[in-house]
Design a protein around this motif. Structure first.
Motif, PDB file in Angstrom:
ATOM      1  N   LEU A   1      -7.158   1.663  -1.736  1.00 48.41           N
ATOM      2  CA  LEU A   1      -6.586   0.538  -0.993  1.00 48.41           C
ATOM      3  C   LEU A   1      -6.941   0.634   0.492  1.00 48.41           C
ATOM      4  O   LEU A   1      -7.303  -0.354   1.128  1.00 48.41           O
ATOM      5  CB  LEU A   1      -5.066   0.514  -1.169  1.00 48.41           C
ATOM      6  CG  LEU A   1      -4.586   0.189  -2.594  1.00 48.41           C
ATOM      7  CD1 LEU A   1      -3.078   0.378  -2.700  1.00 48.41           C
ATOM      8  CD2 LEU A   1      -4.969  -1.229  -2.984  1.00 48.41           C
ATOM      9  N   MET A   2      -6.842   1.856   1.016  1.00 53.81           N
ATOM     10  CA  MET A   2      -7.192   2.102   2.409  1.00 53.81           C
ATOM     11  C   MET A   2      -8.651   1.713   2.658  1.00 53.81           C
ATOM     12  O   MET A   2      -8.990   1.056   3.639  1.00 53.81           O
ATOM     13  CB  MET A   2      -6.994   3.590   2.699  1.00 53.81           C
ATOM     14  CG  MET A   2      -7.189   3.949   4.135  1.00 53.81           C
ATOM     15  SD  MET A   2      -5.814   3.348   5.087  1.00 53.81           S
ATOM     16  CE  MET A   2      -5.365   4.835   5.894  1.00 53.81           C
TER      17      MET A   2
ATOM     18  N   TYR B   1       1.305   0.666   7.939  1.00 49.43           N
ATOM     19  CA  TYR B   1       1.170   1.537   6.767  1.00 49.43           C
ATOM     20  C   TYR B   1       1.484   2.980   7.141  1.00 49.43           C
ATOM     21  O   TYR B   1       2.214   3.679   6.416  1.00 49.43           O
ATOM     22  CB  TYR B   1      -0.245   1.415   6.198  1.00 49.43           C
ATOM     23  CG  TYR B   1      -0.562   2.461   5.155  1.00 49.43           C
ATOM     24  CD1 TYR B   1       0.011   2.371   3.888  1.00 49.43           C
ATOM     25  CD2 TYR B   1      -1.408   3.526   5.437  1.00 49.43           C
ATOM     26  CE1 TYR B   1      -0.265   3.332   2.934  1.00 49.43           C
ATOM     27  CE2 TYR B   1      -1.696   4.485   4.488  1.00 49.43           C
ATOM     28  CZ  TYR B   1      -1.121   4.385   3.239  1.00 49.43           C
ATOM     29  OH  TYR B   1      -1.399   5.330   2.300  1.00 49.43           O
TER      30      TYR B   1
ATOM     31  N   ASP C   1       4.426   4.930   5.431  1.00 46.27           N
ATOM     32  CA  ASP C   1       4.006   6.058   4.613  1.00 46.27           C
ATOM     33  C   ASP C   1       4.888   7.283   4.899  1.00 46.27           C
ATOM     34  O   ASP C   1       5.203   8.062   3.998  1.00 46.27           O
ATOM     35  CB  ASP C   1       2.541   6.362   4.936  1.00 46.27           C
ATOM     36  CG  ASP C   1       1.922   7.288   3.915  1.00 46.27           C
ATOM     37  OD1 ASP C   1       2.301   7.165   2.730  1.00 46.27           O
ATOM     38  OD2 ASP C   1       1.088   8.125   4.287  1.00 46.27           O
TER      39      ASP C   1
ATOM     40  N   MET D   1       0.829  -1.207   0.000  1.00 42.42           N
ATOM     41  CA  MET D   1       0.000   0.000   0.000  1.00 42.42           C
ATOM     42  C   MET D   1       0.865   1.259   0.000  1.00 42.42           C
ATOM     43  O   MET D   1       0.582   2.223  -0.712  1.00 42.42           O
ATOM     44  CB  MET D   1      -0.896   0.023   1.251  1.00 42.42           C
ATOM     45  CG  MET D   1      -2.111  -0.857   1.151  1.00 42.42           C
ATOM     46  SD  MET D   1      -2.922  -0.977   2.751  1.00 42.42           S
ATOM     47  CE  MET D   1      -3.547   0.675   2.928  1.00 42.42           C
ATOM     48  N   ALA D   2       1.936   1.213   0.814  1.00 46.90           N
ATOM     49  CA  ALA D   2       2.786   2.402   0.932  1.00 46.90           C
ATOM     50  C   ALA D   2       3.575   2.646  -0.355  1.00 46.90           C
ATOM     51  O   ALA D   2       3.949   3.773  -0.647  1.00 46.90           O
ATOM     52  CB  ALA D   2       3.733   2.240   2.124  1.00 46.90           C
ATOM     53  N   SER D   3       3.838   1.572  -1.125  1.00 48.21           N
ATOM     54  CA  SER D   3       4.584   1.768  -2.377  1.00 48.21           C
ATOM     55  C   SER D   3       3.668   2.010  -3.573  1.00 48.21           C
ATOM     56  O   SER D   3       4.156   2.251  -4.673  1.00 48.21           O
ATOM     57  CB  SER D   3       5.452   0.541  -2.685  1.00 48.21           C
ATOM     58  OG  SER D   3       5.647  -0.254  -1.578  1.00 48.21           O
ATOM     59  N   ALA D   4       2.370   1.915  -3.329  1.00 47.25           N
ATOM     60  CA  ALA D   4       1.434   2.088  -4.448  1.00 47.25           C
ATOM     61  C   ALA D   4       1.393   3.562  -4.872  1.00 47.25           C
ATOM     62  O   ALA D   4       1.714   4.434  -4.073  1.00 47.25           O
ATOM     63  CB  ALA D   4       0.047   1.626  -4.029  1.00 47.25           C
TER      64      ALA D   4
ATOM     65  N   TRP E   1      -3.946   5.563  -5.935  1.00 43.73           N
ATOM     66  CA  TRP E   1      -4.559   4.296  -5.538  1.00 43.73           C
ATOM     67  C   TRP E   1      -4.815   4.192  -4.042  1.00 43.73           C
ATOM     68  O   TRP E   1      -5.623   3.425  -3.586  1.00 43.73           O
ATOM     69  CB  TRP E   1      -3.652   3.111  -5.919  1.00 43.73           C
ATOM     70  CG  TRP E   1      -3.616   2.829  -7.377  1.00 43.73           C
ATOM     71  CD1 TRP E   1      -4.019   3.628  -8.389  1.00 43.73           C
ATOM     72  CD2 TRP E   1      -3.123   1.615  -7.985  1.00 43.73           C
ATOM     73  NE1 TRP E   1      -3.804   3.031  -9.599  1.00 43.73           N
ATOM     74  CE2 TRP E   1      -3.249   1.783  -9.374  1.00 43.73           C
ATOM     75  CE3 TRP E   1      -2.584   0.423  -7.486  1.00 43.73           C
ATOM     76  CZ2 TRP E   1      -2.860   0.798 -10.286  1.00 43.73           C
ATOM     77  CZ3 TRP E   1      -2.203  -0.549  -8.372  1.00 43.73           C
ATOM     78  CH2 TRP E   1      -2.342  -0.368  -9.767  1.00 43.73           C
ATOM     79  N   ARG E   2      -4.003   4.956  -3.306  1.00 43.16           N
ATOM     80  CA  ARG E   2      -3.987   4.730  -1.857  1.00 43.16           C
ATOM     81  C   ARG E   2      -5.339   4.857  -1.156  1.00 43.16           C
ATOM     82  O   ARG E   2      -5.655   4.021  -0.327  1.00 43.16           O
ATOM     83  CB  ARG E   2      -2.953   5.662  -1.211  1.00 43.16           C
ATOM     84  CG  ARG E   2      -1.557   5.249  -1.573  1.00 43.16           C
ATOM     85  CD  ARG E   2      -0.566   5.999  -0.759  1.00 43.16           C
ATOM     86  NE  ARG E   2       0.780   5.774  -1.269  1.00 43.16           N
ATOM     87  CZ  ARG E   2       1.868   6.269  -0.721  1.00 43.16           C
ATOM     88  NH1 ARG E   2       1.750   7.027   0.349  1.00 43.16           N
ATOM     89  NH2 ARG E   2       3.040   6.014  -1.223  1.00 43.16           N
TER      90      ARG E   2
ATOM     91  N   ASP F   1       0.146   7.260  -5.542  1.00 40.93           N
ATOM     92  CA  ASP F   1      -0.676   8.066  -4.645  1.00 40.93           C
ATOM     93  C   ASP F   1      -2.170   7.968  -4.923  1.00 40.93           C
ATOM     94  O   ASP F   1      -2.968   7.923  -3.998  1.00 40.93           O
ATOM     95  CB  ASP F   1      -0.254   9.543  -4.754  1.00 40.93           C
ATOM     96  CG  ASP F   1       0.989   9.801  -3.901  1.00 40.93           C
ATOM     97  OD1 ASP F   1       1.342   8.880  -3.126  1.00 40.93           O
ATOM     98  OD2 ASP F   1       1.584  10.885  -4.027  1.00 40.93           O
TER      99      ASP F   1
END
Lengths: 361, 298
Positions: free
Chosen positions: B116-117, B185, B189, B105-108, B112-113, B110
């Motif tokens: 995902l969250m 996360y 982040d 999630m942290a590498s996805a 998408w976040r 911005d």
């Protein structure tokens, strides 16, 4: 003692009337009434009925002993009722508001007087027995035509139960019902409170423990009906509901309920009014309504449990009043036993024994 | 300024007092009393109307016998140990599953976040109880897992998963996964990407940079996540009673039996007090240790 696994008492609020209208709050076992009766009560009396359900005597008792449950009518089983009366949980019934008391069955009144001396605090709602639920064809296939289907040895003798294990055997998760039955199997007094006598059931139950698929008080209904298990030690009406579900599904599963020939536990679920009930006169109206022979007959026709109302027997369906599994004949009736609540110290022994039987620790 | 600070500190302390200490002392008080057939089902109860005499009488009747009782039967000890085992294993599995998800999630990108969250939080919109019930259907002998595996030809006899400790692990991992993912996360982040980039520029491999930089910097998130999973898992009642077998021994179930089957609120309260001590003492020691380490690093 009808225990349906519904952990969150599904609150069923019917026809929310105006806020000012009179309200009666009833707390009964789940799946234990013909729900059209609830609407009928509201139509006849104009009282708003809040009908909640619970799944075990322990849940009800915890609420009652904490105080301020907010219910007007509750339905504990006889043994629980007895000690709750001692604890001061209930108020006496006002019989001037219960004209339908005249229809109640003296035989049942006499039996429940053991729990409620003088019949002052409670009226019977339903009663039943604890016995054997059997998948007739499968049990005969495995054990042959001479299978002891009407004997406690089917469950308590490793010789039989070990052969049934592969096809599935379940047992109630209720020590206060299984331990008396095991004592009866051993020829002891089923109502013994002597820890030394109760200890005698430990080897019996430990020996059959590997063959019991599950200790659970409600899953056996569906498991029997689907043919997933061969035998269960459970409550009369539940097994009969399984029989009906199998017949409706047309899956060829043939279920029967047998009262063991050694004798069976007879239990009573009783309507009582908590001492701190917000609306005691409304509670009387509800109890009186449920003692109307037509109403309680409708409930019995629906749930397959016998009731304590003699007059209602005229209105019961033939497959209820005519079924000796529900209304046993006189000889069987004499062979039914009742139990009394364990004292605190004995209860601890019983619970501990039960934990050992279930978990092995 | 001083007043403002006092006030700001006062709020969490008041919260602590009201929702932790007061209930704790009520439970502690019950654990020192004896069973009675009454409302409430224990004695003595404090009668304020009797004034000082009532207070003296009340305290003179309290006793530690319920705590002594817990030592007479090894059931309680075994239940505590087996709860600790189950909670530890379940927390470890949750960490193994949760960390990669949080990392992903942290590498996805911005944009998408938020989605995902959302996906992580979404299950909370359904009742916890219903979600655990659903697992009964998934793991059962006729359930989704078994029928899929049989259809694929991997197994020929249904696996017994439901009513075993495996089902309890699955339930805990599923139920508490968001509590692991979210703090990790949050830590990842905030992590400065340039740190790992410079490590790589200086010749570190990607994997080595991950272990040397990312993992240590995300440690506060990992610790928070592990606590958030471990503590409720230790006292868990719903998951073992619905998914576990009769052999699953957990302190939550023992506590329930004391409370309702035995109607013994005092012993049940004693079990709860001991559980709390088992939890709180190591956590305080751990926090101290952490603090000391931080100070040493500075």
């Amino acid at each position: 003692m009808l225990k349906k696994w519904m952990p969150l008492a599904a609150a069923l609020m019917i026809g929310a009337g105006a806020a000012t209208a009179e309200t009666v709050r009833v707390y009964n076992w789940s799946d234990y009434i013909d729900e059209s009766l609830l609407q009928k009560f509201q139509d006849e009396t104009g009282i708003t009925l809040v009908y909640d359900v619970f799944d075990s005597n322990e849940v009800l008792e915890t609420k009652l002993l904490a105080g301020g449950s907010g219910y007007d009518v509750v339905v504990p089983s006889g043994t629980f009722l007895q000690r709750q009366i001692v604890a001061g949980v209930f108020q006496k019934l006002d019989f001037s508001q219960l004209p339908n008391d005249q229809y109640m069955w003296k035989l049942i009144k006499d039996r429940v007087a053991k729990y409620d001396p003088g019949n002052q605090y409670a009226e019977n709602y339903m009663w039943g027995t604890t016995g054997l639920g059997i998948n007739v064809d499968k049990v005969r296939e495995i054990l042959g035509p001479d299978a002891p289907t009407n004997s406690l040895s089917l469950i308590f003798d490793p010789k039989y139960v070990s052969k049934l294990a592969a096809c599935g055997v379940q047992m109630l998760d209720a020590p206060s019902e299984i331990i008396p039955a095991a004592l009866k199997y051993l020829g002891e007094d089923p109502d013994s409170h002597d820890p030394a006598v109760i200890a005698k059931v430990e080897p019996v139950l430990m020996a059959i423990r590997p063959y019991i698929q599950k200790f659970n008080s409600s899953e056996y209904i569906n498991a029997l009906a689907n043919g997933e298990i061969c035998a269960a030690f459970g409550w009369s009406g539940d097994v009969l509901q399984a029989r009906d579900r199998a017949a409706e599904a047309g899956n060829g599963v043939n279920i029967a309920y047998e009262i063991p020939k050694e004798g069976a536990l007879m239990w009573f679920d009783m309507m009582a009014v908590p001492a701190d009930a917000p609306n005691p006169s409304g509670a009387m109206k509800f109890i009186n309504f449920m003692m109307d022979p037509h109403n309680i007959a409708a409930a019995s026709n629906y749930v397959y449990y016998a009731n304590g109302n003699l007059e209602s027997q005229k209105y019961l369906n033939p497959d209820v009043i005519g079924d000796t599994a529900i209304y046993p004949d006189a000889a069987t009736m004499d062979n039914l036993y009742t139990t009394t609540p364990y004292e605190q110290s004995v209860q601890r022994v019983v619970t501990r024994l039960w934990t050992k039987i279930k978990s092995g620790v | 300024m001083q007043l403002r600070r006092t006030f700001l500190i006062l709020v969490p302390y008041l919260w602590m007092l009201l929702f932790f200490l007061v209930p704790f002392f009520i439970v502690m008080k019950i654990s020192l009393s004896q069973v009675a057939l009454a409302i409430p089902p224990y004695t003595p109860t404090l009668d304020i109307t009797q004034g000082w005499d009532g207070l003296v009488k009340f305290f003179s009747q309290l006793s530690f016998s319920n705590f002594q009782f817990l030592t007479t039967d090894d059931l309680y000890w075994r239940a505590y140990v087996s709860s600790l085992e189950i909670a530890t294993v379940a927390t470890a599995i949750t960490l193994l599953v949760g960390y990669p998800i949080a990392y992903g999630m942290a590498s996805a990108p911005d944009e998408w976040r938020p989605t995902l969250m959302m996906l992580v939080i979404l299950p909370f919109w359904t009742s916890f109880l219903i979600r655990i019930y659903a697992w009964m259907g998934i793991l059962g002998r006729e359930g989704f897992v078994n029928s899929t595996l049989e259809w694929l030809g991997i197994i020929h006899e249904p696996l017994t998963i439901l009513n075993t400790n495996w089902a309890v692990f699955i339930g805990i991992v599923y139920g508490y996964l968001p509590f692991m993912i979210l703090p990790i996360y949050a830590a990842l982040d905030k992590l400065d990407v340039s740190l790992t980039e410079s490590a790589q520029d200086l010749g570190c491999t990607q994997i080595k940079a991950f272990w040397l930089i990312t993992v240590p910097l995300s440690r506060p998130g990992v610790v928070a996540g592990c606590f958030l999973v471990f503590i409720p898992a230790l006292g868990e009642y719903v998951i073992p009673s619905l998914l576990g077998g009769s052999g699953t021994l957990m302190i939550g179930k023992v506590l329930w039996e004391e409370f309702s089957s035995n109607r013994d609120w005092p012993v049940a309260s004693a079990v709860a007090v001991v559980l709390l001590l088992i939890l709180v003492v190591p956590i305080i020691l751990f926090q101290r240790n952490q603090q000391r380490q931080q100070e040493a690093e500075q």
